[in-house]
Scaffold this active site. Structure first.
Site, PDB file in Angstrom:
ATOM      1  N   LYS A  40      -4.512  18.928  -8.459  1.00  0.00           N
ATOM      2  CA  LYS A  40      -5.334  20.123  -8.694  1.00  0.00           C
ATOM      3  C   LYS A  40      -6.507  20.193  -7.724  1.00  0.00           C
ATOM      4  O   LYS A  40      -6.749  21.218  -7.092  1.00  0.00           O
ATOM      5  CB  LYS A  40      -5.867  20.131 -10.137  1.00  0.00           C
ATOM      6  CG  LYS A  40      -4.791  20.272 -11.195  1.00  0.00           C
ATOM      7  CD  LYS A  40      -5.394  20.385 -12.584  1.00  0.00           C
ATOM      8  CE  LYS A  40      -6.205  19.176 -13.001  1.00  0.00           C
ATOM      9  NZ  LYS A  40      -5.420  17.940 -13.093  1.00  0.00           N
ATOM     10  N   THR A  41      -7.233  19.106  -7.633  1.00  0.00           N
ATOM     11  CA  THR A  41      -8.398  19.105  -6.759  1.00  0.00           C
ATOM     12  C   THR A  41      -7.958  19.244  -5.305  1.00  0.00           C
ATOM     13  O   THR A  41      -8.582  19.942  -4.508  1.00  0.00           O
ATOM     14  CB  THR A  41      -9.215  17.815  -6.965  1.00  0.00           C
ATOM     15  OG1 THR A  41      -9.553  17.723  -8.356  1.00  0.00           O
ATOM     16  CG2 THR A  41     -10.483  17.822  -6.142  1.00  0.00           C
ATOM     17  N   ASP A 227     -13.265  23.923 -10.216  1.00  0.00           N
ATOM     18  CA  ASP A 227     -12.507  22.709 -10.583  1.00  0.00           C
ATOM     19  C   ASP A 227     -12.929  22.267 -11.990  1.00  0.00           C
ATOM     20  O   ASP A 227     -13.997  22.657 -12.465  1.00  0.00           O
ATOM     21  CB  ASP A 227     -12.812  21.589  -9.577  1.00  0.00           C
ATOM     22  CG  ASP A 227     -11.754  20.473  -9.603  1.00  0.00           C
ATOM     23  OD1 ASP A 227     -10.772  20.593 -10.369  1.00  0.00           O
ATOM     24  OD2 ASP A 227     -11.909  19.489  -8.854  1.00  0.00           O
ATOM     25  N   GLU A 228     -12.115  21.479 -12.653  1.00  0.00           N
ATOM     26  CA  GLU A 228     -12.417  20.947 -13.992  1.00  0.00           C
ATOM     27  C   GLU A 228     -12.840  22.078 -14.944  1.00  0.00           C
ATOM     28  O   GLU A 228     -13.806  21.961 -15.694  1.00  0.00           O
ATOM     29  CB  GLU A 228     -13.533  19.891 -13.918  1.00  0.00           C
ATOM     30  CG  GLU A 228     -13.252  18.734 -12.966  1.00  0.00           C
ATOM     31  CD  GLU A 228     -12.365  17.648 -13.540  1.00  0.00           C
ATOM     32  OE1 GLU A 228     -11.923  17.798 -14.711  1.00  0.00           O
ATOM     33  OE2 GLU A 228     -12.087  16.671 -12.831  1.00  0.00           O
ATOM     34  N   GLN A 258      -7.670  17.037 -20.732  1.00  0.00           N
ATOM     35  CA  GLN A 258      -8.754  16.203 -20.223  1.00  0.00           C
ATOM     36  C   GLN A 258     -10.121  16.771 -20.572  1.00  0.00           C
ATOM     37  O   GLN A 258     -11.127  16.431 -19.958  1.00  0.00           O
ATOM     38  CB  GLN A 258      -8.651  16.053 -18.707  1.00  0.00           C
ATOM     39  CG  GLN A 258      -7.457  15.251 -18.260  1.00  0.00           C
ATOM     40  CD  GLN A 258      -7.509  14.986 -16.760  1.00  0.00           C
ATOM     41  OE1 GLN A 258      -8.321  14.222 -16.265  1.00  0.00           O
ATOM     42  NE2 GLN A 258      -6.628  15.648 -16.033  1.00  0.00           N
ATOM     43  N   ARG A 616      -6.678   7.328 -14.705  1.00  0.00           N
ATOM     44  CA  ARG A 616      -7.448   7.056 -13.485  1.00  0.00           C
ATOM     45  C   ARG A 616      -6.741   6.003 -12.642  1.00  0.00           C
ATOM     46  O   ARG A 616      -7.032   5.810 -11.481  1.00  0.00           O
ATOM     47  CB  ARG A 616      -8.867   6.539 -13.802  1.00  0.00           C
ATOM     48  CG  ARG A 616      -9.792   7.446 -14.595  1.00  0.00           C
ATOM     49  CD  ARG A 616      -9.917   8.804 -14.009  1.00  0.00           C
ATOM     50  NE  ARG A 616      -8.969   9.707 -14.636  1.00  0.00           N
ATOM     51  CZ  ARG A 616      -8.556  10.844 -14.096  1.00  0.00           C
ATOM     52  NH1 ARG A 616      -8.987  11.210 -12.919  1.00  0.00           N
ATOM     53  NH2 ARG A 616      -7.691  11.618 -14.715  1.00  0.00           N
TER      54      ARG A 616
HETATM   55  N1  LIG Z   1       1.842  16.719  -2.537  1.00  0.00           N
HETATM   56  C1  LIG Z   1       1.234  15.532  -2.526  1.00  0.00           C
HETATM   57  N2  LIG Z   1       1.720  14.518  -1.788  1.00  0.00           N
HETATM   58  C2  LIG Z   1       1.137  13.312  -1.777  1.00  0.00           C
HETATM   59  N3  LIG Z   1       0.027  12.994  -2.482  1.00  0.00           N
HETATM   60  C3  LIG Z   1      -0.513  13.963  -3.247  1.00  0.00           C
HETATM   61  C4  LIG Z   1       0.056  15.262  -3.310  1.00  0.00           C
HETATM   62  N4  LIG Z   1      -0.691  16.004  -4.155  1.00  0.00           N
HETATM   63  C5  LIG Z   1      -1.685  15.187  -4.584  1.00  0.00           C
HETATM   64  N5  LIG Z   1      -1.584  13.971  -4.052  1.00  0.00           N
HETATM   65  C6  LIG Z   1      -2.472  12.812  -4.288  1.00  0.00           C
HETATM   66  O1  LIG Z   1      -2.467  12.527  -5.678  1.00  0.00           O
HETATM   67  C7  LIG Z   1      -3.751  12.085  -6.107  1.00  0.00           C
HETATM   68  C8  LIG Z   1      -4.271  12.948  -7.222  1.00  0.00           C
HETATM   69  O2  LIG Z   1      -4.619  14.237  -6.723  1.00  0.00           O
HETATM   70  P1  LIG Z   1      -5.862  15.030  -7.306  1.00  0.00           P
HETATM   71  O3  LIG Z   1      -7.030  14.150  -7.417  1.00  0.00           O
HETATM   72  O4  LIG Z   1      -5.986  16.295  -6.533  1.00  0.00           O
HETATM   73  O5  LIG Z   1      -5.286  15.335  -8.765  1.00  0.00           O
HETATM   74  P2  LIG Z   1      -5.962  16.151  -9.937  1.00  0.00           P
HETATM   75  O6  LIG Z   1      -4.893  17.003 -10.510  1.00  0.00           O
HETATM   76  O7  LIG Z   1      -7.177  16.823  -9.456  1.00  0.00           O
HETATM   77  O8  LIG Z   1      -6.307  14.970 -10.960  1.00  0.00           O
HETATM   78  P3  LIG Z   1      -7.398  14.947 -12.139  1.00  0.00           P
HETATM   79  O9  LIG Z   1      -6.852  15.803 -13.234  1.00  0.00           O
HETATM   80  O10 LIG Z   1      -7.456  13.523 -12.554  1.00  0.00           O
HETATM   81  O11 LIG Z   1      -8.675  15.482 -11.565  1.00  0.00           O
HETATM   82  C9  LIG Z   1      -4.634  12.102  -4.890  1.00  0.00           C
HETATM   83  O12 LIG Z   1      -4.679  10.819  -4.324  1.00  0.00           O
HETATM   84  C10 LIG Z   1      -3.919  13.097  -3.984  1.00  0.00           C
HETATM   85  O13 LIG Z   1      -4.234  12.870  -2.629  1.00  0.00           O
HETATM   86 MG   LIG Z   2      -9.209  16.596 -10.010  1.00  0.00          MG
END
Ligand SMILES: Nc1ncnc2c1ncn2[C@@H]1O[C@H](COP(=O)(O)OP(=O)(O)OP(=O)(O)O)[C@@H](O)[C@H]1O
Ligand SMILES: [Mg+2]
Length: 734
Positions: A40-41, A227-228, A258, A616
């Site tokens: 997402k981020t 975000d969030e 979350q 995490r």
């Molecule tokens: N398509 C992708 N290919 C490889 N790695 C990815 C891909 N998408 C995300 N990632 C990696 O996965 C991890 C999690 O991504 P991110 O932090 O954006 O998730 P999030 O959905 O924001 O998580 P949270 O809900 O915990 O905030 C990061 O290390 C990111 O670089």
């Molecule tokens: Mg995130």
């Protein structure tokens, strides 16, 4: 300097199909709901890059809102790599509070806010509550300023004025709050200060009362990203809706599972209602978790599925299964900490992991102490997030108060701090201060004006202070005036040096010989280097610095560069990831926290918190709990958290028997016979009458084998039902 300018293609490489859709659906409202680690981020960051590279928007037309300043900095750094430094600098990326502070500095004048306003951080707000209590003749020891403040903050974030609050008072407690609340507001106003709630509500008021101002921001921020989103509260929701009201190019990302800030009025409905408010919204789901091993993802999924108030959704990953989740029972918190430290040692000695790859998490701040002790003993470097932070140290607060008074003479709370804690105020006692406050309350003028009157520089009738105190105040005033004048021409770091010298703080700490004072001086030097980084900012540099320092939140002290283990609360860990995570103190009463046991909704929030912690971890997850834990000074038997029961057993490795305390002579362990040392324990059976030194007579109700020991449930006559470990309980059989 020639910068590499990546094209659209670069921005979309490394994203999966759904992520690409999330990045490239640029027009209109977009809702991205997805589980932890699904990118997402990452999507949000790439979306900003895409908007610019594909020519949809100029950087200054984009507003990206993050949950912490740290997250904002991280996003900016990634964008610098994606679109180049120059473009990235023109973006607005920040928290709600930072963004609103900027809006109010610029346009707050329209609703009567002095652009030089001070932002009160948590400690300042508490101090204001204390002052209000004192003014009302109430004892801060009897009425917890912390609880009163959180009640006031809650009321403010729901737009309840002091009058409205007073009208719906239902308990004695509310009655007290209703008396403090208006005083608190008055203190803030008198000091030209805004608290965190004000930053948001006043911005909304500005938009409401001056539609032309709102229209300007709407036109400015044509693309808004949040975000969030699951942790936004009502006010934040309204802000987002206002700013994006004209163009409606609003993209929010979040995960209802979350949502962990309900206690701060975060409103999970914001995400659930998004579709109702924006029926034309494009909804995108990201399915795959990229962060964690399959074992971790499956375990976390099983835990969160036990919540009832949720949208059914499965978390999955294509990552390898990885290692099982390590579940360890420890004897007590000291032993738990020892176990964590020795595991960290073991993992880092193998060479593939560094300290910074490891985080130790817990539910409450107080749990960090034994962990810190064990890490110090094991010589493992660590950083504590959310403990006594740099900006909470006395010398730093004193120096900051001085700088704030220089930026805004009418900030009485800071002025009082300066006069009370620096040599500048030497000889000025409580009585003098009380008179100044009485004068300020009576005349409704800032304290500074009273002092100016004493120094013969204001026409108002001066406070009733004479003799030596009056002379000292006038002298202090003279020094402050020199500093105000100097602030017009000096760089922040030069001003800092001058202020420290003139106030006597430099002499106080620098010339002192003892190590504690030297450490304080070193902290001040560290503060100076922060200020020096603002030297190139130009006009308003000091104010910009003060702003940032008031807005640093707990998670912002995280320093990625250093190789240290991270100690962090579950709440502050949101959005972060680490190869190795230890979740400690996973016990009933801690997680779920005792305060949440009465309501289903709060229990579910505790479960989400556990879920956030689990997710995490990238490669290895440890879950530890103790057999007994000292709480409120007395050792109490612990019960493993109910949440652990929802992890499928095949994903768990329980180790070989309970983890054993290390009985090295470095730390003598009292009564710490290991549970397997069972020779001395009598054979126990249901129905036996037993005697326990502390609990007295009782009858055995249940006996359960646990690894190499027995767990006995005993109904004590006087103390009720207790669960004990046979080898340690020293029960005498009648
Ligand atoms: N398509 C992708 N290919 C490889 N790695 C990815 C891909 N998408 C995300 N990632 C990696 O996965 C991890 C999690 O991504 P991110 O932090 O954006 O998730 P999030 O959905 O924001 O998580 P949270 O809900 O915990 O905030 C990061 O290390 C990111 O670089
Ligand atoms: Mg995130």
């Amino acid at each position: 300097m020639v910068q590499r300018q990546p094209g659209k293609r670069d921005i979309l490489t490394g994203l999966n199909e759904e992520q690409v859709r999330a990045v490239t659906t640029v027009a209109g409202p977009v809702l991205i709901v997805a589980g932890p680690g699904s990118g997402k981020t990452r999507v949000l960051t790439h979306r900003v890059g895409y908007l610019i590279e594909a020519g949809y928007a100029s950087p200054w037309h984009i507003l990206a809102v993050t949950f912490t300043n740290k997250a904002a900095r991280e996003m900016r750094t990634r964008l610098e790599a994606l679109i180049g430094l120059e473009q990235a600098q023109r973006l607005t990326v920040g928290t709600f509070h930072a963004t609103c502070a900027r809006i109010l500095r610029r346009d707050g004048g329209r609703i009567g806010i002095d652009p030089r306003f001070t932002i009160y951080d948590d400690a300042d707000q508490l101090e204001a509550v204390r002052q209000a209590l004192k003014a009302l003749g109430l004892d801060p020891k009897q009425f917890s300023p912390r609880s009163i403040l959180s009640r006031i903050s809650a009321a403010k974030s729901q737009f309840q004025s002091p009058q409205q609050f007073a009208e719906q008072v239902q308990s004695y407690w509310d009655e007290v709050v209703s008396r403090v609340y208006p005083r608190y507001e008055e203190i803030l106003r008198r000091n030209q200060a805004l608290d965190f709630e004000d930053l948001l509500t006043e911005t909304l008021r500005l938009f409401h009362e001056h539609p032309d101002v709102l229209a300007r921001y709407q036109d400015w921020y044509r693309y808004v990203l949040v975000d969030e989103y699951q942790d936004t509260n009502r006010v934040q929701y309204l802000l987002v809706r206002s700013i994006s009201g004209a163009h409606r190019n609003l993209c929010v990302v979040g995960d209802p599972d979350q949502s962990i800030y309900g206690w701060r009025q975060a409103d999970i409905r914001n995400i659930l209602d998004f579709k109702r408010d924006y029926p034309d919204a494009t909804e995108i789901h990201l399915e795959l978790n990229y962060r964690s091993t399959r074992s971790i993802v499956e375990a976390a999924d099983a835990v969160i599925r036990a919540n009832r108030l949720r949208i059914e959704r499965r978390l999955r990953t294509e990552n390898p299964r990885g290692e099982p989740i390590r579940l360890r029972e420890c004897y007590d918190e000291g032993h738990e900490a020892q176990f964590v430290a020795s595991e960290i040692r073991r993992l880092t000695l193998r060479g593939d992991l560094r300290y910074r790859d490891i985080a130790v998490m817990y539910r409450t701040n107080a749990q960090s102490r034994p962990l810190e002790e064990a890490l110090i003993r094991a010589d493992i470097p660590y950083q504590l997030i959310g403990g006594l932070r740099f900006y909470e140290r006395k010398e730093i607060k004193d120096a900051l108060a001085l700088l704030r008074v220089i930026a805004n003479p009418n900030d009485s709370v800071s002025l009082q701090r300066v006069l009370a804690n620096t040599p500048l105020g030497a000889g000025i006692g409580d009585r003098t201060w009380q008179e100044l406050e009485r004068w300020a309350a009576l005349t409704r003028q800032p304290v500074a004006r009273g002092i100016a009157a004493l120094a013969g520089q204001s026409d108002v009738a001066p406070p009733q202070i004479s003799g030596r105190p009056a002379r000292l105040l006038a002298e202090a005033w003279g020094t402050l005036q020199q500093l105000w004048e100097a602030s017009e021409r000096l760089l922040p770091s030069e001003l800092f040096d001058l202020a420290l010298e003139r106030s006597g703080l430099a002499q106080l700490y620098h010339d002192a010989g003892d190590p504690e004072q030297i450490e304080r001086w070193e902290n001040l030097l560290q503060l100076r280097s922060v200020l020096a980084s603002y030297d190139s900012v130009g006009d308003g540099a000091l104010r910009a610095f003060l702003e940032e320092s008031a807005l640093v939140t707990d998670a912002d002290t995280l320093d990625d560069a250093s190789d240290q283990v991270t100690l962090i609360t579950l709440h502050a860990a949101k959005g972060l990831e680490f190869p190795v995570v230890f979740l400690t103190g996973v016990e009933e009463g801690l997680l779920p926290h005792a305060r949440s046991l009465e309501s289903e909704a709060q229990l579910e929030e505790e479960r989400r918190l556990f879920y956030v912690g689990m997710t995490r971890a990238r490669q290895r997850l440890y879950i530890t709990y103790t057999f007994r834990r000292a709480r409120f000074g007395a050792a109490d038997l612990s019960v493993r958290s109910r949440f652990v029961d929802d992890i499928p057993v095949h994903l768990i490795d329980r180790g070989d028997g309970p983890a054993r305390p290390d009985t090295s002579p470095a730390r003598p362990v009292d009564r710490r016979t290991t549970p397997s040392d069972g020779a001395s324990s009598p054979p126990l059976a249901v129905g036996m009458r037993v005697f326990h030194a502390r609990f007295g007579d009782g009858v055995v109700a249940e006996v359960r084998p646990v690894q190499s020991d027995q767990e006995v449930v005993v109904d004590f006559k006087r103390h009720g039902r207790k669960t004990l470990l046979a080898s340690l309980a020293n029960l005498t059989v009648d």
